[in-house]
Motif scaffolding. Sequence first.
Motif, PDB file in Angstrom:
ATOM      1  N   VAL A 156     -14.323 -52.515 -21.975  1.00 27.96           N
ATOM      2  CA  VAL A 156     -12.915 -52.532 -22.354  1.00 27.96           C
ATOM      3  C   VAL A 156     -12.795 -51.918 -23.745  1.00 27.96           C
ATOM      4  N   VAL A 157     -11.932 -50.902 -23.868  1.00 30.41           N
ATOM      5  CA  VAL A 157     -11.749 -50.197 -25.132  1.00 30.41           C
ATOM      6  C   VAL A 157     -10.317 -50.429 -25.606  1.00 30.41           C
ATOM      7  N   SER A 158     -10.182 -50.842 -26.880  1.00 29.64           N
ATOM      8  CA  SER A 158      -8.874 -51.133 -27.461  1.00 29.64           C
ATOM      9  C   SER A 158      -8.727 -50.440 -28.802  1.00 29.64           C
ATOM     10  N   ASP A 159      -7.478 -50.239 -29.210  1.00 34.23           N
ATOM     11  CA  ASP A 159      -7.151 -49.740 -30.540  1.00 34.23           C
ATOM     12  C   ASP A 159      -7.344 -50.899 -31.514  1.00 34.23           C
ATOM     13  N   CYS A 160      -8.139 -50.695 -32.562  1.00 34.53           N
ATOM     14  CA  CYS A 160      -8.423 -51.774 -33.520  1.00 34.53           C
ATOM     15  C   CYS A 160      -7.171 -52.283 -34.234  1.00 34.53           C
ATOM     16  N   LYS A 161      -6.274 -51.403 -34.571  1.00 34.21           N
ATOM     17  CA  LYS A 161      -5.088 -51.801 -35.349  1.00 34.21           C
ATOM     18  C   LYS A 161      -4.058 -52.536 -34.504  1.00 34.21           C
ATOM     19  N   THR A 162      -3.800 -52.037 -33.312  1.00 35.54           N
ATOM     20  CA  THR A 162      -2.720 -52.595 -32.493  1.00 35.54           C
ATOM     21  C   THR A 162      -3.213 -53.503 -31.381  1.00 35.54           C
ATOM     22  N   SER A 163      -4.523 -53.507 -31.111  1.00 32.63           N
ATOM     23  CA  SER A 163      -5.137 -54.240 -29.995  1.00 32.63           C
ATOM     24  C   SER A 163      -4.655 -53.758 -28.631  1.00 32.63           C
ATOM     25  N   SER A 164      -3.964 -52.629 -28.592  1.00 32.31           N
ATOM     26  CA  SER A 164      -3.505 -52.112 -27.305  1.00 32.31           C
ATOM     27  C   SER A 164      -4.685 -51.546 -26.527  1.00 32.31           C
ATOM     28  N   ASN A 165      -4.624 -51.740 -25.222  1.00 31.43           N
ATOM     29  CA  ASN A 165      -5.692 -51.309 -24.339  1.00 31.43           C
ATOM     30  C   ASN A 165      -5.682 -49.790 -24.214  1.00 31.43           C
ATOM     31  N   LYS A 178     -11.962 -39.809 -30.867  1.00 31.66           N
ATOM     32  CA  LYS A 178     -10.588 -39.849 -31.379  1.00 31.66           C
ATOM     33  C   LYS A 178     -10.633 -39.692 -32.895  1.00 31.66           C
ATOM     34  N   SER A 179      -9.806 -38.819 -33.421  1.00 28.31           N
ATOM     35  CA  SER A 179      -9.830 -38.565 -34.860  1.00 28.31           C
ATOM     36  C   SER A 179      -8.873 -39.463 -35.629  1.00 28.31           C
ATOM     37  N   ASP A 180      -8.064 -40.238 -34.913  1.00 26.73           N
ATOM     38  CA  ASP A 180      -7.046 -41.042 -35.595  1.00 26.73           C
ATOM     39  C   ASP A 180      -7.090 -42.525 -35.264  1.00 26.73           C
ATOM     40  N   THR A 181      -8.055 -42.996 -34.456  1.00 23.88           N
ATOM     41  CA  THR A 181      -8.050 -44.375 -34.000  1.00 23.88           C
ATOM     42  C   THR A 181      -9.443 -44.989 -34.075  1.00 23.88           C
ATOM     43  N   ASP A 182      -9.537 -46.133 -34.750  1.00 24.56           N
ATOM     44  CA  ASP A 182     -10.761 -46.918 -34.697  1.00 24.56           C
ATOM     45  C   ASP A 182     -10.750 -47.672 -33.371  1.00 24.56           C
ATOM     46  N   LEU A 183     -11.898 -47.732 -32.706  1.00 23.49           N
ATOM     47  CA  LEU A 183     -11.973 -48.358 -31.396  1.00 23.49           C
ATOM     48  C   LEU A 183     -12.749 -49.666 -31.433  1.00 23.49           C
ATOM     49  N   GLU A 184     -12.250 -50.659 -30.704  1.00 19.42           N
ATOM     50  CA  GLU A 184     -12.994 -51.897 -30.480  1.00 19.42           C
ATOM     51  C   GLU A 184     -13.477 -51.843 -29.041  1.00 19.42           C
ATOM     52  N   ILE A 185     -14.759 -52.095 -28.852  1.00 25.62           N
ATOM     53  CA  ILE A 185     -15.360 -51.995 -27.527  1.00 25.62           C
ATOM     54  C   ILE A 185     -16.005 -53.328 -27.181  1.00 25.62           C
ATOM     55  N   THR A 186     -15.672 -53.856 -26.002  1.00 25.00           N
ATOM     56  CA  THR A 186     -16.253 -55.107 -25.518  1.00 25.00           C
ATOM     57  C   THR A 186     -16.727 -54.891 -24.084  1.00 25.00           C
ATOM     58  N   ILE A 187     -17.417 -55.896 -23.588  1.00 25.74           N
ATOM     59  CA  ILE A 187     -17.946 -55.812 -22.228  1.00 25.74           C
ATOM     60  C   ILE A 187     -17.536 -57.088 -21.501  1.00 25.74           C
ATOM     61  N   SER A 188     -17.186 -56.965 -20.215  1.00 26.60           N
ATOM     62  CA  SER A 188     -16.774 -58.147 -19.451  1.00 26.60           C
ATOM     63  C   SER A 188     -17.198 -58.013 -17.997  1.00 26.60           C
ATOM     64  N   ASP A 189     -17.050 -59.109 -17.269  1.00 22.74           N
ATOM     65  CA  ASP A 189     -17.334 -59.143 -15.824  1.00 22.74           C
ATOM     66  C   ASP A 189     -18.710 -58.568 -15.490  1.00 22.74           C
ATOM     67  N   GLY A 194      -8.457 -48.219 -22.537  1.00 19.45           N
ATOM     68  CA  GLY A 194      -9.063 -47.958 -21.239  1.00 19.45           C
ATOM     69  C   GLY A 194     -10.059 -49.021 -20.822  1.00 19.45           C
ATOM     70  N   LYS A 195     -10.268 -49.099 -19.509  1.00 18.58           N
ATOM     71  CA  LYS A 195     -11.287 -49.961 -18.926  1.00 18.58           C
ATOM     72  C   LYS A 195     -12.157 -49.067 -18.061  1.00 18.58           C
ATOM     73  N   TYR A 196     -13.463 -49.234 -18.202  1.00 19.59           N
ATOM     74  CA  TYR A 196     -14.401 -48.371 -17.495  1.00 19.59           C
ATOM     75  C   TYR A 196     -15.408 -49.209 -16.744  1.00 19.59           C
ATOM     76  N   LYS A 197     -15.461 -49.031 -15.441  1.00 21.84           N
ATOM     77  CA  LYS A 197     -16.460 -49.704 -14.622  1.00 21.84           C
ATOM     78  C   LYS A 197     -17.801 -49.022 -14.877  1.00 21.84           C
ATOM     79  N   ILE A 198     -18.840 -49.833 -15.047  1.00 19.43           N
ATOM     80  CA  ILE A 198     -20.157 -49.256 -15.295  1.00 19.43           C
ATOM     81  C   ILE A 198     -21.160 -49.775 -14.276  1.00 19.43           C
TER      82      ILE A 198
END
Length: 171
Positions: free
Chosen positions: A153-162, A87-98, A164-168
């Motif tokens: 779990v991937v979120s927008d850093c600025k807005t914290s909006s989700n 993405k050229s316009d969004t910093d991403l926050e990436i976490t892992i769960s479950d 995407g979620k990706y099963k791995i």
Amino acid sequence: MSKKILGLVSLMIVTIGLIGCSIIGNIKGDDKDISVDEEMETVEASKNMEEKIVDNDDLAITVTQKYESGSRIYKEIGYIVQIINRKSDTDLEITISDMSVNGKKNKPLWTTTVASGSKLKDEIVWWVGDKSDKYNPNVKTIKDLKNVKGTIVVSDCKTSSNIGKYKINIK
């Protein structure tokens, strides 16, 4: 007056010299090398791999290496990952769960931020030193990382909006 000042300066120089010699003597006098302490037996191992766990228009995450580092008191086991934020316009926050390893629930540590349009290498870490059984009961060595499943779990850093979620599933 100048004799008193000269005497005081001389006394300070001698005192500093004696303190310095005392410190150096203590350092040299300690013959035990803590790097060979039996409790701190260091382990370092790694296994190269190349497994894409997320790959779409916005994001690519590839596991590049399995690693083990540390001692019996504090040891880390995990994966080194390459992340590409497309993405050229969004910093991403990436976490892992479950997360689970071979069917047992685990809690590895991983949260990272990837700037828009950039790449980053990071680590997904299982802490397996003393008192870690509560979080990672079945991970003790690099060989134990089998059949690893979870959700990224991937979120927008600025807005914290989700975004995407990706099963791995890392084999």
